[in-house]
Design an enzyme around this catalytic site. Sequence first.
Site, PDB file in Angstrom:
ATOM      1  N   GLU A 111      -6.321 -41.088  50.946  1.00  0.00           N
ATOM      2  CA  GLU A 111      -5.971 -42.487  51.153  1.00  0.00           C
ATOM      3  C   GLU A 111      -4.458 -42.595  51.169  1.00  0.00           C
ATOM      4  O   GLU A 111      -3.771 -41.751  50.604  1.00  0.00           O
ATOM      5  CB  GLU A 111      -6.474 -43.345  49.992  1.00  0.00           C
ATOM      6  CG  GLU A 111      -7.949 -43.553  49.947  1.00  0.00           C
ATOM      7  CD  GLU A 111      -8.383 -43.963  48.539  1.00  0.00           C
ATOM      8  OE1 GLU A 111      -7.997 -45.052  48.096  1.00  0.00           O
ATOM      9  OE2 GLU A 111      -9.062 -43.169  47.891  1.00  0.00           O
ATOM     10  N   LYS A 113      -1.010 -44.138  49.861  1.00  0.00           N
ATOM     11  CA  LYS A 113      -0.592 -44.647  48.563  1.00  0.00           C
ATOM     12  C   LYS A 113       0.114 -45.976  48.811  1.00  0.00           C
ATOM     13  O   LYS A 113       1.165 -46.021  49.452  1.00  0.00           O
ATOM     14  CB  LYS A 113       0.347 -43.648  47.888  1.00  0.00           C
ATOM     15  CG  LYS A 113       0.646 -43.977  46.446  1.00  0.00           C
ATOM     16  CD  LYS A 113       1.250 -42.760  45.752  1.00  0.00           C
ATOM     17  CE  LYS A 113       1.444 -42.990  44.272  1.00  0.00           C
ATOM     18  NZ  LYS A 113       2.425 -44.020  43.956  1.00  0.00           N
ATOM     19  N   ASP A 115       2.203 -49.212  48.013  1.00  0.00           N
ATOM     20  CA  ASP A 115       3.341 -49.406  47.134  1.00  0.00           C
ATOM     21  C   ASP A 115       3.434 -50.869  46.696  1.00  0.00           C
ATOM     22  O   ASP A 115       3.995 -51.695  47.391  1.00  0.00           O
ATOM     23  CB  ASP A 115       4.610 -48.984  47.889  1.00  0.00           C
ATOM     24  CG  ASP A 115       5.674 -48.513  46.928  1.00  0.00           C
ATOM     25  OD1 ASP A 115       5.384 -48.418  45.725  1.00  0.00           O
ATOM     26  OD2 ASP A 115       6.793 -48.243  47.390  1.00  0.00           O
ATOM     27  N   TYR A 222      -8.732 -49.369  45.966  1.00  0.00           N
ATOM     28  CA  TYR A 222      -8.891 -47.933  46.152  1.00  0.00           C
ATOM     29  C   TYR A 222      -9.809 -47.251  45.147  1.00  0.00           C
ATOM     30  O   TYR A 222      -9.992 -46.040  45.231  1.00  0.00           O
ATOM     31  CB  TYR A 222      -7.536 -47.231  46.156  1.00  0.00           C
ATOM     32  CG  TYR A 222      -6.706 -47.492  44.920  1.00  0.00           C
ATOM     33  CD1 TYR A 222      -7.060 -46.945  43.700  1.00  0.00           C
ATOM     34  CD2 TYR A 222      -5.571 -48.283  44.989  1.00  0.00           C
ATOM     35  CE1 TYR A 222      -6.320 -47.194  42.566  1.00  0.00           C
ATOM     36  CE2 TYR A 222      -4.817 -48.543  43.856  1.00  0.00           C
ATOM     37  CZ  TYR A 222      -5.194 -47.990  42.653  1.00  0.00           C
ATOM     38  OH  TYR A 222      -4.467 -48.241  41.534  1.00  0.00           O
ATOM     39  N   LYS A 309       3.867 -37.096  47.814  1.00  0.00           N
ATOM     40  CA  LYS A 309       4.924 -38.042  48.177  1.00  0.00           C
ATOM     41  C   LYS A 309       5.621 -37.594  49.450  1.00  0.00           C
ATOM     42  O   LYS A 309       6.036 -36.436  49.554  1.00  0.00           O
ATOM     43  CB  LYS A 309       5.963 -38.135  47.044  1.00  0.00           C
ATOM     44  CG  LYS A 309       5.392 -38.719  45.772  1.00  0.00           C
ATOM     45  CD  LYS A 309       5.766 -40.169  45.614  1.00  0.00           C
ATOM     46  CE  LYS A 309       5.130 -40.742  44.372  1.00  0.00           C
ATOM     47  NZ  LYS A 309       5.932 -41.627  43.603  1.00  0.00           N
ATOM     48  N   CYS A 403      42.222 -59.984  48.814  1.00  0.00           N
ATOM     49  CA  CYS A 403      41.063 -60.456  49.568  1.00  0.00           C
ATOM     50  C   CYS A 403      41.238 -60.144  51.059  1.00  0.00           C
ATOM     51  O   CYS A 403      42.282 -60.436  51.631  1.00  0.00           O
ATOM     52  CB  CYS A 403      40.907 -61.958  49.364  1.00  0.00           C
ATOM     53  SG  CYS A 403      39.602 -62.668  50.355  1.00  0.00           S
ATOM     54  N   CYS A 406      41.777 -63.692  52.851  1.00  0.00           N
ATOM     55  CA  CYS A 406      42.870 -64.619  52.567  1.00  0.00           C
ATOM     56  C   CYS A 406      44.029 -63.947  51.827  1.00  0.00           C
ATOM     57  O   CYS A 406      45.017 -64.593  51.503  1.00  0.00           O
ATOM     58  CB  CYS A 406      42.360 -65.812  51.763  1.00  0.00           C
ATOM     59  SG  CYS A 406      42.000 -65.407  50.053  1.00  0.00           S
ATOM     60  N   CYS A 421      37.493 -62.926  44.675  1.00  0.00           N
ATOM     61  CA  CYS A 421      38.662 -63.594  45.228  1.00  0.00           C
ATOM     62  C   CYS A 421      38.743 -64.958  44.565  1.00  0.00           C
ATOM     63  O   CYS A 421      37.848 -65.773  44.703  1.00  0.00           O
ATOM     64  CB  CYS A 421      38.533 -63.763  46.738  1.00  0.00           C
ATOM     65  SG  CYS A 421      39.749 -64.923  47.384  1.00  0.00           S
ATOM     66  N   CYS A 427      40.051 -69.708  50.818  1.00  0.00           N
ATOM     67  CA  CYS A 427      39.502 -68.486  51.385  1.00  0.00           C
ATOM     68  C   CYS A 427      38.370 -68.831  52.365  1.00  0.00           C
ATOM     69  O   CYS A 427      37.389 -69.447  51.978  1.00  0.00           O
ATOM     70  CB  CYS A 427      38.999 -67.624  50.231  1.00  0.00           C
ATOM     71  SG  CYS A 427      38.356 -66.046  50.724  1.00  0.00           S
TER      72      CYS A 427
HETATM   73  P1  AMP Z   1       2.811 -43.692  40.164  1.00  0.00           P
HETATM   74  O1  AMP Z   1       3.014 -45.155  39.817  1.00  0.00           O
HETATM   75  O2  AMP Z   1       3.830 -43.150  41.103  1.00  0.00           O
HETATM   76  O3  AMP Z   1       2.521 -42.852  38.947  1.00  0.00           O
HETATM   77  O4  AMP Z   1       1.468 -43.646  41.013  1.00  0.00           O
HETATM   78  C1  AMP Z   1       0.249 -43.967  40.452  1.00  0.00           C
HETATM   79  C2  AMP Z   1      -0.188 -45.292  40.964  1.00  0.00           C
HETATM   80  O5  AMP Z   1      -0.333 -45.289  42.367  1.00  0.00           O
HETATM   81  C3  AMP Z   1      -1.555 -45.657  40.491  1.00  0.00           C
HETATM   82  O6  AMP Z   1      -1.527 -46.188  39.209  1.00  0.00           O
HETATM   83  C4  AMP Z   1      -1.979 -46.679  41.498  1.00  0.00           C
HETATM   84  O7  AMP Z   1      -1.629 -47.960  41.034  1.00  0.00           O
HETATM   85  C5  AMP Z   1      -1.118 -46.409  42.708  1.00  0.00           C
HETATM   86  N1  AMP Z   1      -1.873 -46.179  43.947  1.00  0.00           N
HETATM   87  C6  AMP Z   1      -1.495 -46.642  45.147  1.00  0.00           C
HETATM   88  N2  AMP Z   1      -2.372 -46.303  46.100  1.00  0.00           N
HETATM   89  C7  AMP Z   1      -3.345 -45.612  45.502  1.00  0.00           C
HETATM   90  C8  AMP Z   1      -4.532 -45.011  45.972  1.00  0.00           C
HETATM   91  N3  AMP Z   1      -4.891 -45.050  47.270  1.00  0.00           N
HETATM   92  N4  AMP Z   1      -5.309 -44.378  45.074  1.00  0.00           N
HETATM   93  C9  AMP Z   1      -4.969 -44.325  43.768  1.00  0.00           C
HETATM   94  N5  AMP Z   1      -3.850 -44.878  43.262  1.00  0.00           N
HETATM   95  C10 AMP Z   1      -3.033 -45.523  44.117  1.00  0.00           C
HETATM   96 ZN    ZN Z   2      39.794 -64.725  49.687  1.00  0.00          ZN
END
Ligand code: AMP
Ligand code: ZN
Length: 665
Positions: A111, A113, A115, A222, A309, A403, A406, A421, A427
Amino acid sequence: MNPEEKINALRKELHEHNYRYYVLDSPVISDYEFDMKLKELQALEEANPQFRDSSSPTMRVGGEVTKNFNTVAHEHRMYSLDNSYSREELADWVQRIHRILGETRVEYTCELKYDGASISLTYENGHLLQALTRGDGFQGDDVTTNVKTIRSVPLQLRGDFPPKFEIRGEIILPLAGFEKMNELRVKEGEDPYMNPRNTASGSLKLQDSALVAERPLDCLLYALVGRDLGASTHFELLNKAREWGFKIPQEAELCKSLDEVFAFLDHWDIHRHELPYETDGVVIKVNQLQQQEELGYTAKSPRWAIAYKFKTEQAITTLEKITYQVGRTGAITPVANLKPVLLAGTTVKRASLHNADQIAKLDIREGDTVMVEKGGEIIPKIVGVDLSKRPQDSEPTTYIDTCPECHTPLERKEGEAQHFCPNSTGCPPQITGRIHHFISRKAMDIEGLGAETVELLFKEGLIRNYADLYTLTKEQVVPLERMADKSAENLIHGIAESVKIPFERVLFALGIRYVGETVAKVLARAYKNIDALMEASEESLTQVNEIGGRIAESVVSFFKEEKNREIIERLRNYGLKFSLSEEQLQNQTDRLKGKTLVVSGVFENLERTELKKLIEDNGGKVSSSISSKTSYLVAGNNMGPSKRTKAESLGVPIISEGEFMDLIK
Ligand code: AMP
Ligand code: ZN
């Protein structure tokens, strides 16, 4: 149909449309139709409070306020993930798994990851019961009210779901939504958010769920946790959860060998930039639940899963020139101007250098070959210098001491990273910044005047401060670039009209540091006119409720400035309001002193804004959200059902428009 049947039918229909729109991405009705149906449901629920339901689609609107998020223990611990940064490490991991399991036929689910901010959702009988943040893994914060506003989180499951289970995922801000939010912020004169991840996790902790509802958050899931979920592999579980109504990205894939895993990595290393959200890697999980169980956990993470990663994308280019920007408060930001280079799918020409210390730390110089990296931030940053490529005649960077706009000597306060400044009245970017603020919507709201026109007027020498706006004539404006006869007329008219803006907004428009909209109102009410305010000492100011030392100091030093006093005199001569109107004064009482009121719904005799004004005129405070500190909830027609429930549960008196009028009589 009786009301109950109608309500249930509408709820069912709206859940379905919501699912089609936010999870399947294939709506069958227009947004307008959806809104109409939602309004209809809201009205019905309002009229029939006995059919209240915490899973109703109307919960999406938000309005409930959480002052303190309760900490709750996770029923199943939320582990973190081990990381790997290379294919070798990944191959080692696979070998280890083979060894422990004593077999080599292992399948994996790959899957992306996601963010964002981790979330754990508990469902019981198909209803969302609780949403917890990850916290320290053992206990998290209860953010259920906020999570309910996220459209892709199902409030009512479909199909054949288990009676009780937990599902885990990430709350994310898709890139498009994030950019839109930032555009809006910049337009309103606020700083943009740095990155989608922090903004997503910050959103979960907003006290007012109505604000969360406004953010374009999404929830990607997930993992399922619980007994007897009705499948023997992780991949099957994902498919099931998708059928129950959860948003499980389709990118997840079943891989039968390490080579297939590598192919997944290859593909997404390139194509991840086409995704609507950010990802910093791939998560690889042993597919058989039985095998997962056998593998178990280390102290911190499952042995059956690992994150891979992606390398943070870097580009190498030449730093051509360091320039400096001056913000509207006078803060200086150094900017690296780069030889254009392609990075993560976009051409990068500039990178942020933050401040003088940052430059000194990396010894960054013009002409250097630098490594640029794009993290979660919008503006890329310089992470290193290739010293071997440094030109022979290279000179260390000397940070500017005057600056760039000015030429005033810069100042740097003890303990502050940024240079400033101090020439606030002379300015250019500071001047135009203040004019932008003066004309903005919540200040003088001058129609027909935009940011570009302000720059132009300033460049042409037609305005040097906001008072000059009132001396502009149509003849002066017409010759400007892209200025038609009609728009010039509108502009002049808009400026002339603005003299009607009430004192408290004029006060806000002046742009005194720390005097925002609310503080301006408080000061206007306390001092009644500008002369009294100009004479006020710091001591007297801090006596006023809600005014602290920082604000008091700023107000006093603003009015001490001769130039500011001159400008105020001029504005007064042009007819701007520098005192509360007779009407305001007459209507001012202290009947609501110390009281906080929340206004909700539509009223018979008053506009909402009029009602709010009445509250303030009588010394009360208007708040947008109900808490235990709320003195009254003034309820009109079509008030959100969650507001009423909240007020009732906190014992906040709910009063009608008529009862309110009696209160201030
Ligand atoms: P880290 O915060 O870098 O330790 O990564 C772990 C976290 O990645 C987990 O706690 C999840 O919240 C997150 N995460 C994001 N996507 C996934 C995924 N597809 N499967 C499992 N964990 C995921
Ligand atoms: Zn200035």
